[in-house]
Design a protein around this motif. Structure first.
Motif, PDB file in Angstrom:
ATOM      1  N   ILE A 178       4.770  -1.794   8.490  1.00  0.00           N
ATOM      2  CA  ILE A 178       5.589  -1.794   7.284  1.00  0.00           C
ATOM      3  C   ILE A 178       6.240  -0.434   7.050  1.00  0.00           C
ATOM      4  CG2 ILE A 178       3.829  -1.178   5.574  1.00  0.00           C
ATOM      5  CD1 ILE A 178       5.091  -3.949   4.293  1.00  0.00           C
ATOM      6  N   VAL A 179       5.531   0.638   7.385  1.00  0.00           N
ATOM      7  CA  VAL A 179       6.095   1.973   7.146  1.00  0.00           C
ATOM      8  C   VAL A 179       7.229   2.245   8.128  1.00  0.00           C
ATOM      9  CG1 VAL A 179       5.551   4.400   6.977  1.00  0.00           C
ATOM     10  CG2 VAL A 179       3.858   2.731   6.313  1.00  0.00           C
ATOM     11  N   MET A 228       4.418  -6.811   8.440  1.00  0.00           N
ATOM     12  CA  MET A 228       3.330  -6.273   7.621  1.00  0.00           C
ATOM     13  C   MET A 228       2.555  -5.182   8.368  1.00  0.00           C
ATOM     14  SD  MET A 228       3.226  -7.334   4.597  1.00  0.00           S
ATOM     15  CE  MET A 228       1.591  -7.075   3.935  1.00  0.00           C
ATOM     16  N   ASN A 229       2.373  -5.357   9.689  1.00  0.00           N
ATOM     17  CA  ASN A 229       1.612  -4.367  10.444  1.00  0.00           C
ATOM     18  C   ASN A 229       2.387  -3.076  10.639  1.00  0.00           C
ATOM     19  OD1 ASN A 229      -0.548  -6.081  10.675  1.00  0.00           O
ATOM     20  ND2 ASN A 229       0.101  -6.919  12.635  1.00  0.00           N
ATOM     21  N   GLY A 275       0.810  -1.215   0.000  1.00  0.00           N
ATOM     22  CA  GLY A 275       0.000   0.000   0.000  1.00  0.00           C
ATOM     23  C   GLY A 275       0.837   1.256   0.000  1.00  0.00           C
ATOM     24  N   PHE A 276       1.942   1.217   0.748  1.00  0.00           N
ATOM     25  CA  PHE A 276       2.805   2.395   0.838  1.00  0.00           C
ATOM     26  C   PHE A 276       3.387   2.737  -0.528  1.00  0.00           C
ATOM     27  CE2 PHE A 276       6.934   4.381   1.501  1.00  0.00           C
ATOM     28  CZ  PHE A 276       6.592   5.418   2.343  1.00  0.00           C
TER      29      PHE A 276
END
Lengths: 360, 177
Positions: B133-134, B130-131, B52-53
Motif C-alpha cells: 500500500i505504501v 493492500m500488501n 495503517g499508513f
C-alpha cells in the motif's frame, strides 16, 4: 501451533507483549545499576556495592564478596514505593496525575515493532517471520516515528501542570528540543528504509545480511545516534532536567513512584533506542550462526543493546552539557542539513545503481 | 454487537466527546489537550479502516507536530493556570453557518448511501495493493495518471509557507534614516 484467526493473533501478541514488557522493565532496573556502576568506574569510584552480594570463602583472612550491589535496583524500587507521595496544592490535578502515565505508555508502545530475533521455530508460531510483538507491520518505521513524536507530551504536561517555574522551563525546553531533533532523526531513519526498500523492521534487518548499514552509511548512523540522545534527553542534551540550573526540570514537583515512572520511561527508552539503532545500523538480531541456531538472535540483540547502553553512559561521563542556543543551532544548522544532504545522496546513488550507471 | 462495532463506538465516542470538550472547556491548555485526544480518535478510526499508513501519518503530523505546536504557543504566551477564555468569540456566527451546512451535506450523503449496495458490502481492495500500500501510494503521487498535480500544488503551497515563515522570522534590518 499455527495462527489462523484474528483472536489467535491477538492472544499471541498479548503473550509476547507481556513477556517483552516484563523483560524490558527488568532491563530498566539493571540499566540503572549499570549506569551507576559504569559512571563510578569512569570517575574512579566504586559505585553502589552494599545491597546484596554473594559471599565466597575467605582466603588469607580477607573477606571476599562477589557481585557487590546487584540488589541495588530492588532497594531503589522499595525506597521509591515507600516514599510519601506528595501532591502540591496548586498543581493542575488531572494533567498532573496523567503526565507520568502518558510518559510511560509511548515507551511501551514502541516495543511492539522491534524484532528481537529471527524466526524461532519453538517460540514463534508458523508464518511469523521474526520474533516481535506485532511482526510484519508494513509501516513499522513510520509507527516508531509517530510514537516518538507523541512521547514529548508527557514531559510537556508534567512541566505545565506542576505550576512551577523550574518545571515549566524544563517543559518548554523539552518540547522545542524534541521537535527539532525529530526532523534529523526522521530523515536519517529513511536511509535504512531506502536501502532495504521496506518500512518493515524485519526486512531492514534481513537487508543487512551482507553488510551492516553502519559501514555503508556511517554518517546516517552518527546523526541517528546524536538525534536519539537528544530525543532521550540524555547527556549532553539533558538540559531540560539540568540539576544545576533547573533542579531536575519537569520532574521537580513529583515524588515517590510518580517520579519513578519518569525514571522508568527514560531508561526504557534508552533500551528501546539502543535496540532500534541495532536494527537500523548494526544488523539487528543477525550475527554468526544465527541461521543455524535462530535463538542466538536474542543473544545478539541483547549484546548490541548492552553495547549501545555502555556507549551512552560513556558519553554521559565524558561530555559537558550543551548550552540552549548551542543545542538549537546544532540541531537546525548542523544535523538537519547533514541529514538532508545525506538523504539526497543516498537516493541518487540508489537510482544510479538501479539504472546501471554505477556498477556495484 | 460484534467486537469491531464496540471498538468503533468507543473510538468515535472518544472523538466526538473530545471534540465537544475542545469548544466548551474554558482552560485553553485543556482544550488543546482535548483536541489532541480527538485527533487520536480519528487515528483509531483510520486503523479500523485498515489504513495503517494514514493512521501513522495522523499521529505524526496532527498529534506529534500540530497539537504540540499549539501547546507550545499556549505555554509561551499565556500565564500559567490562568488560561481562561470564554468559549464564544466573534467567529461564532461563521462557525454556526459552517456547522449547519456540513450537517445538511452529511444528511444528503448518508441518505443517498443508505440501503445502497456500497453501504452493505464495501468494495474489496485487491490484496496485491493492500500488501504494497505504501509503494502504491508513493507511485500514485508522482504518476501523471493519478495525483501528480494535486501533489505538486500542495508541495508548492508548503514551500511558500516555509519561505514566508523564514521571511517573518528573519531579523529586521534597522532603518538608517
Amino acid at each position: 501451533m499455527a495462527i489462523n484467526t484474528l483472536s489467535q493473533l491477538a492472544v499471541y501478541s498479548l503473550v509476547v507483549g507481556f513477556i517483552m514488557t516484563f523483560v524490558v522493565i527488568t532491563g530498566f532496573a539493571y540499566t540503572t545499576l549499570l549506569e551507576r556502576k559504569l559512571l563510578a568506574r569512569l570517575q574512579h569510584r566504586v559505585g553502589p556495592n552494599r545491597a546484596g552480594y554473594i559471599p565466597i570463602p575467605t582466603r588469607g583472612g580477607k573477606e571476599r564478596k562477589l557481585l557487590g550491589g546487584f540488589m541495588q535496583p530492588a532497594a531503589d524500587a522499595v525506597k521509591l514505593f515507600f516514599k510519601e507521595d506528595m501532591t502540591p496544592v496548586m498543581v493542575d490535578k488531572w494533567t498532573y496525575f496523567l503526565a507520568p502515565i502518558i510518559t510511560v505508555i509511548p515507551a511501551i508502545f514502541i516495543l511492539a515493532v522491534i524484532p528481537w530475533a529471527g524466526f524461532v521455530p519453538y517460540i514463534t508460531p508458523e508464518g511469523r517471520d521474526y520474533f516481535a510483538i506485532a511482526p510484519g507491520i508494513n509501516v513499522g518505521v513510520l509507527f516508531i516515528l509517530a510514537i516518538t513524536s507523541i512521547s514529548v507530551y508527557g514531559v510537556v504536561l508534567a512541566g505545565w501542570s506542576s505550576n512551577s517555574k523550574y518545571a515549566i522551563l524544563g517543559g518548554i525546553r523539552a518540547s522545542a528540543q524534541m521537535i527539532s531533533y525529530e526532523l534529523a532523526m526522521g530523515l536519517t531513519v529513511l536511509v535504512p528504509v531506502m536501502l532495504a526498500n521496506s518500512m518493515d523492521l524485519g526486512v531492514i534487518v534481513e537487508g543487512q545480511r551482507g553488510m551492516w548499514y553502519l559501514f555503508l552509511q556511517p554518517i546516517a548512523a552518527l546523526v541517528f545516534w546524536i538525534a536519539a540522545l537528544a530525543e532521550l534527553q540524555r547527556a549532553p542534551f539533558d538540559l531540560l532536567e539540568a540539576e544545576q540550573e533547573l533542579s531536575a526540570g519537569f520532574t521537580v514537583e513529583y515524588s515517590s513512584m510518580r517520579f519513578g515512572m519518569f525514571f522508568l520511561a527514560e531508561y526504557m527508552k534508552m533500551i528501546i533506542f539502543c535496540a532500534l539503532f541495532a536494527v537500523f545500523f548494526l544488523g539487528g538480531y543477525r550475527g554468526p550462526f544465527v541461521d543455524q541456531v535462530p535463538a542466538l538472535g536474542f543473544v545478539y540483540t541483547a549484546l548490541k543493546v548492552f553495547l549501545g547502553l555502555c556507549v551512552m553512559i560513556w558519553i554521559r561521563a565524558s561530555l559537558p552539557r550543551f548550552r540552549y542556543d548551542q543545542l538549537m543551532s546544532f540541531g537546525w544548522k548542523v544535523l538537519l542539513p547533514i541529514s538532508v544532504v545525506n538523504f539526497m545522496i543516498v537516493a541518487v546513488m540508489i537510482v544510479l545503481v538501479e539504472e546501471g550507471v554505477l556498477g556495484f | 454487537m460484534t467486537g469491531e462495532q464496540f471498538v468503533f463506538l468507543a473510538v468515535s465516542g472518544l472523538t466526538i466527546v473530545a471534540g465537544i470538550l475542545v469548544v466548551t472547556l474554558r482552560n485553553l491548555f485543556h482544550a488543546a489537550l482535548a483536541m489532541m485526544l480527538s485527533f487520536l480518535g480519528v487515528a483509531g478510526i483510520y486503523i479500523m479502516l485498515g489504513a495503517g499508513f494514514l493512521a501513522a501519518a495522523q499521529l505524526l503530523i496532527y498529534i506529534g507536530a500540530i497539537s504540540i505546536l499549539i501547546i507550545f504557543a499556549i505555554m509561551l504566551t499565556r500565564r500559567m493556570m490562568q488560561a481562561q477564555d470564554t468559549p464564544f468569540n466573534s467567529q461564532a456566527g461563521a462557525g454556526l453557518v459552517t456547522a449547519v451546512l456540513s450537517f445538511i451535506l452529511l444528511v444528503f450523503v448518508i441518505t443517498r448511501l443508505w440501503r445502497n449496495e456500497i453501504f452493505d458490502s464495501p468494495p474489496e481492495v485487491p490484496t496485491a495493493i493492500m500488501n504494497q500500500i505504501v509503494v502504491q501510494l508513493g507511485s500514485d503521487f508522482v504518476s501523471p495518471g493519478a495525483y501528480v498535480i494535486p501533489f505538486i500544488v500542495a508541495s508548492m503551497l508548503l514551500l511558500a509557507a516555509l519561505i514566508g515563515a523564514v521571511y517573518v522570522a528573519w531579523p529586521q534590518v534597522e532603518d538608517e534614516a
